[in-house]
Write an enzyme that holds these catalytic residues in place. Structure first.
Site, PDB file in Angstrom:
ATOM      1  N   ARG A   1      -9.277  -2.218  -0.951  1.00  0.00           N
ATOM      2  CA  ARG A   1     -10.703  -1.324  -1.240  1.00  0.00           C
ATOM      3  C   ARG A   1     -11.346  -2.533  -1.279  1.00  0.00           C
ATOM      4  NH1 ARG A   1      -8.988   2.485  -6.285  1.00  0.00           N
ATOM      5  NH2 ARG A   1      -8.613   0.388  -7.009  1.00  0.00           N
TER       6      ARG A   1
ATOM      7  N   CYS B   1      -5.288  -4.986  -5.985  1.00  0.00           N
ATOM      8  CA  CYS B   1      -4.653  -3.667  -5.517  1.00  0.00           C
ATOM      9  C   CYS B   1      -3.379  -3.862  -4.799  1.00  0.00           C
ATOM     10  CB  CYS B   1      -5.567  -2.528  -4.461  1.00  0.00           C
ATOM     11  SG  CYS B   1      -7.206  -2.693  -5.042  1.00  0.00           S
TER      12      CYS B   1
ATOM     13  N   GLY C   1     -13.611  -3.004  -3.620  1.00  0.00           N
ATOM     14  CA  GLY C   1     -14.083  -3.429  -4.701  1.00  0.00           C
ATOM     15  C   GLY C   1     -13.087  -4.026  -5.603  1.00  0.00           C
ATOM     16  N   CYS C   2     -11.487  -4.321  -5.070  1.00  0.00           N
ATOM     17  CA  CYS C   2     -10.624  -4.802  -5.967  1.00  0.00           C
ATOM     18  C   CYS C   2      -9.636  -5.551  -5.160  1.00  0.00           C
ATOM     19  CB  CYS C   2      -9.732  -3.578  -6.440  1.00  0.00           C
ATOM     20  SG  CYS C   2      -8.359  -3.842  -7.276  1.00  0.00           S
ATOM     21  N   GLY C   3      -9.599  -6.757  -5.564  1.00  0.00           N
ATOM     22  CA  GLY C   3      -8.755  -7.592  -4.784  1.00  0.00           C
ATOM     23  C   GLY C   3      -7.275  -7.662  -5.245  1.00  0.00           C
TER      24      GLY C   3
END
Length: 274
Positions: free
Chosen positions: A114, A120, A116-118
């Site tokens: 995603r 996940c 927005g998230c490194g």
């Protein structure tokens, strides 16, 4: 490609008919949308991560991801990258050295990508804060005016952002603030990974300049910058508490709210002078 306002870029966007209201009047036009596609990374035939990314500079992305994630110790451990386009997205097949593959298996991650998230899909807390080699503190200090120059040039050089309004950028700048390398992507982590890869194959000395980014300074942005051997990270927005802690521990000068002549220095201010 050339949008209506004359900005030039080489891909990463598609045109779409739109309608709306502007200045009290209805309009119909053609607009540019940033591309966002699933990009799968395979290492020696083993699926490892799927990230949503802009399909530009993907060889840089593959190399930079491998380096900044600690899979590759140096660029020589990447033997080749093959790109395969399919109906569902793009697959990057990386051939890496056996030592790197062993390292990958030791710290296995499966990232459900995603923008927005490194983190996940990280499988354990130990994989989040990897040990980082401290940056040397011997570099000559840089003028704070270099950050002002870099941020101004960064905005002017963001061709894809000017066309779409939907992408981040990461740039490597010389000690004088001149932007020497720039990469764009819908994901801020991806843009920085692309820059890390571009730095690794360039002739520049990464430690002689700094990184400027159009996002906030999160923990992973700090970690990737340190992995690239760059001593200063300047971000247009704020830093997080974990990013500052990591920067202090790693010897990185972390700068936030870099806008015009203003900025905030969170760690190791000795690398800057007024």
């Amino acid at each position: 490609m050339k949008p209506a306002d004359g900005v030039m870029f080489t891909g990463g966007a598609v045109q779409c008919p739109v309608a709306g209201r502007r200045g009290g009047r209805s309009f119909e036009a053609s607009d540019w949308l940033a591309e966002e596609v699933p990009v799968a990374l395979e290492f020696n035939g083993v699926a490892h991560a799927v990230m949503l990314a802009t399909p530009l500079d993907l060889e840089d992305f593959a190399l930079g991801f491998g380096l900044s994630e600690g899979i590759l110790a140096h660029r020589g451990q990447l033997y080749g990258v093959e790109r395969h386009d399919g109906a569902e997205g793009i697959t990057l097949r990386l051939e890496i050295a056996s030592a790197a593959f062993v390292r990958l298996k030791d710290r296995r991650r499966t990232l459900a990508g995603r923008t927005g998230c490194g983190l996940c899909g990280t499988e354990s807390l130990a994989q989040v804060a990897r040990p980082l080699l401290p940056l040397p503190v011997t570099q000559a200090p840089m003028a704070s005016a270099a950050i002002t120059r870099a941020m101004g040039e960064l905005r002017a050089l963001q061709a894809l952002q000017q066309a779409t309004g939907a992408v981040h950028a990461a740039a490597w700048c010389g000690a004088d603030g001149e932007v020497r390398l720039l990469r764009e992507d819908v994901g801020r982590h991806n843009a920085l990974d692309k820059l890390v890869g571009a730095l690794a194959v360039s002739s520049v000395n990464a430690a002689s300049g700094f990184v400027a980014v159009t996002s906030r300074a999160s923990f992973e942005m700090v970690q990737k910058t340190v992995c690239a051997g760059v001593p200063l990270l300047a971000a247009v927005s704020a830093a997080t508490a974990l990013a500052v802690q990591t920067a202090k521990r790693s010897g990185l000068t972390l700068v936030g709210f870099a806008r015009g002549d203003d900025h905030v220095v969170y760690s190791h201010p000795q690398r800057l002078y007024s």
